[in-house]
Design an enzyme around this catalytic site. Structure first.
Site, PDB file in Angstrom:
ATOM      1  N   LYS A 173       0.860  -1.189   0.000  1.00  0.00           N
ATOM      2  CA  LYS A 173       0.000   0.000   0.000  1.00  0.00           C
ATOM      3  C   LYS A 173       0.898   1.241   0.000  1.00  0.00           C
ATOM      4  O   LYS A 173       1.552   1.548   0.991  1.00  0.00           O
ATOM      5  CB  LYS A 173      -0.884   0.035   1.247  1.00  0.00           C
ATOM      6  CG  LYS A 173      -1.896   1.168   1.184  1.00  0.00           C
ATOM      7  CD  LYS A 173      -2.427   1.573   2.545  1.00  0.00           C
ATOM      8  CE  LYS A 173      -1.503   2.479   3.290  1.00  0.00           C
ATOM      9  NZ  LYS A 173      -1.318   3.824   2.687  1.00  0.00           N
ATOM     10  N   THR A 228       3.205   6.322  14.156  1.00  0.00           N
ATOM     11  CA  THR A 228       2.475   5.307  13.371  1.00  0.00           C
ATOM     12  C   THR A 228       3.115   3.934  13.560  1.00  0.00           C
ATOM     13  O   THR A 228       2.411   2.925  13.660  1.00  0.00           O
ATOM     14  CB  THR A 228       2.411   5.713  11.886  1.00  0.00           C
ATOM     15  OG1 THR A 228       1.748   6.977  11.798  1.00  0.00           O
ATOM     16  CG2 THR A 228       1.652   4.704  11.050  1.00  0.00           C
ATOM     17  N   GLY A 229       4.432   3.898  13.647  1.00  0.00           N
ATOM     18  CA  GLY A 229       5.127   2.623  13.908  1.00  0.00           C
ATOM     19  C   GLY A 229       4.645   1.985  15.210  1.00  0.00           C
ATOM     20  O   GLY A 229       4.453   0.771  15.288  1.00  0.00           O
ATOM     21  N   GLU A 246      11.014   0.962   9.973  1.00  0.00           N
ATOM     22  CA  GLU A 246      12.083   1.940   9.728  1.00  0.00           C
ATOM     23  C   GLU A 246      11.449   3.305   9.954  1.00  0.00           C
ATOM     24  O   GLU A 246      10.697   3.788   9.112  1.00  0.00           O
ATOM     25  CB  GLU A 246      12.612   1.746   8.302  1.00  0.00           C
ATOM     26  CG  GLU A 246      14.019   2.220   8.130  1.00  0.00           C
ATOM     27  CD  GLU A 246      14.076   3.669   7.743  1.00  0.00           C
ATOM     28  OE1 GLU A 246      13.978   4.506   8.677  1.00  0.00           O
ATOM     29  OE2 GLU A 246      14.179   3.959   6.552  1.00  0.00           O
ATOM     30  N   CYS A 280      14.973   9.888   5.788  1.00  0.00           N
ATOM     31  CA  CYS A 280      15.025   9.436   7.187  1.00  0.00           C
ATOM     32  C   CYS A 280      16.428   9.580   7.745  1.00  0.00           C
ATOM     33  O   CYS A 280      16.599  10.028   8.879  1.00  0.00           O
ATOM     34  CB  CYS A 280      14.514   8.009   7.297  1.00  0.00           C
ATOM     35  SG  CYS A 280      15.263   6.881   6.133  1.00  0.00           S
ATOM     36  N   GLU A 376      12.512  15.854  14.211  1.00  0.00           N
ATOM     37  CA  GLU A 376      13.070  15.890  12.860  1.00  0.00           C
ATOM     38  C   GLU A 376      12.200  16.818  11.994  1.00  0.00           C
ATOM     39  O   GLU A 376      10.988  16.630  11.929  1.00  0.00           O
ATOM     40  CB  GLU A 376      13.200  14.495  12.242  1.00  0.00           C
ATOM     41  CG  GLU A 376      11.942  13.773  11.927  1.00  0.00           C
ATOM     42  CD  GLU A 376      12.164  12.550  11.031  1.00  0.00           C
ATOM     43  OE1 GLU A 376      13.261  12.336  10.524  1.00  0.00           O
ATOM     44  OE2 GLU A 376      11.185  11.812  10.837  1.00  0.00           O
TER      45      GLU A 376
HETATM   46  P1  NDP Z   1       3.223   8.437   8.729  1.00  0.00           P
HETATM   47  O1  NDP Z   1       4.550   7.878   8.957  1.00  0.00           O
HETATM   48  O2  NDP Z   1       2.422   8.768   9.904  1.00  0.00           O
HETATM   49  O3  NDP Z   1       2.534   7.341   7.869  1.00  0.00           O
HETATM   50  C1  NDP Z   1       1.369   7.484   7.160  1.00  0.00           C
HETATM   51  C2  NDP Z   1       1.138   6.100   6.585  1.00  0.00           C
HETATM   52  O4  NDP Z   1       0.893   5.207   7.626  1.00  0.00           O
HETATM   53  C3  NDP Z   1      -0.001   6.039   5.646  1.00  0.00           C
HETATM   54  O5  NDP Z   1       0.370   5.142   4.606  1.00  0.00           O
HETATM   55  C4  NDP Z   1      -1.102   5.428   6.476  1.00  0.00           C
HETATM   56  O6  NDP Z   1      -1.932   4.629   5.691  1.00  0.00           O
HETATM   57  C5  NDP Z   1      -0.327   4.552   7.430  1.00  0.00           C
HETATM   58  N1  NDP Z   1      -0.991   4.432   8.718  1.00  0.00           N
HETATM   59  C6  NDP Z   1      -1.572   5.386   9.447  1.00  0.00           C
HETATM   60  N2  NDP Z   1      -2.063   4.869  10.598  1.00  0.00           N
HETATM   61  C7  NDP Z   1      -1.760   3.562  10.566  1.00  0.00           C
HETATM   62  C8  NDP Z   1      -1.967   2.494  11.464  1.00  0.00           C
HETATM   63  N3  NDP Z   1      -2.602   2.662  12.630  1.00  0.00           N
HETATM   64  N4  NDP Z   1      -1.511   1.280  11.112  1.00  0.00           N
HETATM   65  C9  NDP Z   1      -0.870   1.115   9.949  1.00  0.00           C
HETATM   66  N5  NDP Z   1      -0.641   2.079   9.065  1.00  0.00           N
HETATM   67  C10 NDP Z   1      -1.087   3.294   9.372  1.00  0.00           C
HETATM   68  O7  NDP Z   1       3.402   9.605   7.676  1.00  0.00           O
HETATM   69  P2  NDP Z   1       3.152  11.133   7.597  1.00  0.00           P
HETATM   70  O8  NDP Z   1       3.035  11.463   6.185  1.00  0.00           O
HETATM   71  O9  NDP Z   1       2.044  11.521   8.511  1.00  0.00           O
HETATM   72  O10 NDP Z   1       4.533  11.751   8.095  1.00  0.00           O
HETATM   73  C11 NDP Z   1       4.727  12.102   9.432  1.00  0.00           C
HETATM   74  C12 NDP Z   1       6.200  12.160   9.739  1.00  0.00           C
HETATM   75  O11 NDP Z   1       6.782  10.881   9.497  1.00  0.00           O
HETATM   76  C13 NDP Z   1       7.028  13.108   8.893  1.00  0.00           C
HETATM   77  O12 NDP Z   1       6.948  14.409   9.392  1.00  0.00           O
HETATM   78  C14 NDP Z   1       8.398  12.527   9.019  1.00  0.00           C
HETATM   79  O13 NDP Z   1       8.985  13.003  10.196  1.00  0.00           O
HETATM   80  C15 NDP Z   1       8.145  11.036   9.159  1.00  0.00           C
HETATM   81  N6  NDP Z   1       8.388  10.285   7.924  1.00  0.00           N
HETATM   82  C16 NDP Z   1       9.435   9.452   7.919  1.00  0.00           C
HETATM   83  C17 NDP Z   1       9.747   8.760   6.790  1.00  0.00           C
HETATM   84  C18 NDP Z   1      10.923   7.844   6.753  1.00  0.00           C
HETATM   85  O14 NDP Z   1      11.502   7.622   5.695  1.00  0.00           O
HETATM   86  N7  NDP Z   1      11.287   7.228   7.887  1.00  0.00           N
HETATM   87  C19 NDP Z   1       8.980   8.898   5.554  1.00  0.00           C
HETATM   88  C20 NDP Z   1       7.852   9.784   5.675  1.00  0.00           C
HETATM   89  C21 NDP Z   1       7.572  10.450   6.838  1.00  0.00           C
HETATM   90  P3  NDP Z   1      -3.519   4.838   5.698  1.00  0.00           P
HETATM   91  O15 NDP Z   1      -3.742   6.296   5.592  1.00  0.00           O
HETATM   92  O16 NDP Z   1      -4.010   4.060   4.546  1.00  0.00           O
HETATM   93  O17 NDP Z   1      -3.970   4.239   6.990  1.00  0.00           O
END
Ligand code: NDP
Length: 473
Positions: A173, A228-229, A246, A280, A376
């Site tokens: 997804k 979210t992790g 990650e 990241c 971050e």
């Molecule tokens: P998130 O990391 O919070 O992730 C959003 C994703 O997680 C969507 O695909 C969503 O899918 C899924 N998700 C949300 N809730 C759940 C759940 N309970 N169980 C499983 N999956 C879930 O992303 P954001 O865009 O909100 O970014 C927030 C912060 O994350 C950024 O500011 C940055 O700091 C960090 N980030 C880190 C990254 C990295 O490479 N490590 C990459 C991107 C962001 P759905 O909507 O379908 O539920």
């Protein structure tokens, strides 16, 4: 009606509803993406489950051949995929130091081929008159992959190619912000693989949560935020799913007094600003010894003054911040730093719209407890902090709940290496940062994640151990 489809059991599946995908440079709709719900998720998981016995029984050589074939097929569509990446993610084709869409595409192809060449051999730990004991690696089953918006294509490949290589089937997804490149890549991948082995669903709200609590998914691999992790970890307990998480990083770099500022400033700039800071393992907190602090500030500001930010479809160094929520977060962190009296060496004000543009911003003389230092920013803004005592710098670098990467910079490689090994993080670099490669494990400690990706160690994460004990007495 969408130009893009889900792919379930090898077939294109359209949905009654769609959701818009925006170009972050213009805020215009690039395309409508299919909006999957729980019914499509269940179909995708069922297809992956049906395909599992035959796929996991294919020979290692055959799976290796198919991973190479995926790399070749994606490479043949490089131009199309790069254009899509720019449209939905915002990154330019070339970009600063050549780290744009072309770089992501190159990494995608390289990771396919490198992973194709990896094997998980049987480990014989005893073979004597009493018994032969072998340790085998078995696929975990159906792997659910939830990918982010910063490197939509590359991270999809990081998640799924090792999963497939080791005999699992996949439901992926992509982020709702950037589903298009992955949907198109999934079509290309499905032209190579048997039906049901690689399924893709896109949605806009609750699919990720439904995946992580799905009773017929055996593992979740997720790249994204720490909050979210943590939610995924909770839901995954329903059937004791395996996890690779990650998560966020807030990587510190320590620059020692003997460092040649002019020589390292371009590399420090590039590793902090890679992908507009939306990486990241980008360098996110820069601790510089007081003897060279001002020189480093000026060198970084000088490079920042020479770069361009604009629509990635043109010849620019950096594109927009990928989405409005992230852009608002970057703007808020900059404002808070200003309110605290930090010194802005360049940038600091959002650029005129449309588009989520924020210029490269270097901030000096900032407090350790400013948001820009503690959280971050995941955008084009770098805090530069001063230290006089190396132990103090190390303590400040380690004073974070994150532990993804870290680095030490110095002309004295032995001293830098000794200090780097005391950083609390999954990867410690010396005179570099954010460098990754397909055969070196990469992952976070503390709240930056669980498990590693890449190389043999990463491949093992997609397997369960089966110990085979053959008695001889
Ligand atoms: P998130 O990391 O919070 O992730 C959003 C994703 O997680 C969507 O695909 C969503 O899918 C899924 N998700 C949300 N809730 C759940 C759940 N309970 N169980 C499983 N999956 C879930 O992303 P954001 O865009 O909100 O970014 C927030 C912060 O994350 C950024 O500011 C940055 O700091 C960090 N980030 C880190 C990254 C990295 O490479 N490590 C990459 C991107 C962001 P759905 O909507 O379908 O539920």
């Amino acid at each position: 009606m969408s130009d893009y489809n889900l792919i379930i059991d090898g077939k294109a599946v359209s949905t009654a509803e769609t959701f818009p995908v925006l170009n972050p440079a213009t805020e215009e709709v690039v395309a409508q993406a299919p909006l999957a719900g729980e019914a499509e998720l269940n179909q995708a998981v069922a297809a992956a489950r049906r395909a599992l016995p035959a796929w996991s029984a294919t020979t290692d050589g055959e799976r290796s051949r198919l991973m190479h074939a995926i790399g070749d097929a994606l490479e043949a569509h490089s131009e199309e995929l790069c254009k899509l990446l720019t449209l939905e993610q915002g990154k330019p084709m070339g970009g600063f130091a050549g780290l744009g869409a072309g770089f992501e595409m190159g990494g995608t192809v390289a990771w396919c081929h490198a992973t194709a060449e990896m094997t998980l051999d049987v480990d014989v730990i005893q073979d004597n008159d009493v018994a032969r004991i072998e340790v085998h690696r078995k696929p975990v089953g159906v792997v659910g992959s939830i990918t982010p918006w910063n490197y939509p294509l590359l991270i999809a490949i990081w998640h799924t190619i090792p999963a497939l290589r080791s005999g699992n089937t996949v439901v992926i997804k992509p982020s709702e912000y950037t589903p298009l490149t992955t949907l198109r890549a999934a079509q290309i991948i499905n032209d190579v693989l048997p039906p049901g082995v690689f399924n893709i669903i896109s949605g806009d709200g609750s699919l990720g949560a439904a995946m992580s609590s799905h009773p017929d998914i055996n593992k979740i691999v997720f790249t994204g935020s720490t909050p979210t992790g943590k939610k995924i970890m909770q839901s995954a307990s329903c059937n004791l799913k395996r996890l690779t998480l990650e998560l966020g990083g807030n990587d510190a770099a320590i620059v020692l007094a003997d460092t040649d500022v002019a020589a390292v400033a371009p590399a420090i700039f590039a590793t902090a600003l890679i992908n507009n800071g939306q990486t990241c393992a980008a360098l996110k907190r820069l601790y510089v010894h007081e003897d060279i602090y001002e020189d480093m500030c000026q060198a970084l500001a000088g490079i920042a003054a020479s770069v361009t930010t604009g629509d990635g479809s043109g010849e620019v160094d950096f594109g927009p911040v990928q989405n409005k929520a992230q852009y608002d977060k970057v703007c808020a962190m900059a404002e808070e730093a200003k309110d605290r009296g930090a010194r802005f060496l360049c940038g600091g004000e959002p650029m005129e719209g449309p588009g989520y543009f924020f210029p490269v911003t270097i901030v000096a003389d900032i407090d350790d407890d400013a948001r820009l230092v503690c959280e971050e920013p995941f955008g084009p803004i770098l805090p530069v902090l001063k230290f006089s005592d190396v132990e103090d710098a190390l303590q400040r670098a380690n004073a974070s709940s994150c532990g993804l990467g870290g680095s030490v910079w110095s002309s004295d490689v032995a001293a830098a290496t000794a200090l780097a090994s005391r950083l609390e993080c999954g990867t410690a670099w010396v005179n570099n940062h954010a460098m990754i490669q397909p055969d070196a494990p990469f992952g976070g400690v503390k709240e930056s994640g669980i498990g590693v990706e890449f190389g043999r160690y990463g491949l093992e994460e997609y397997t369960n151990i089966q110990t085979l004990q053959i008695s001889k007495s």
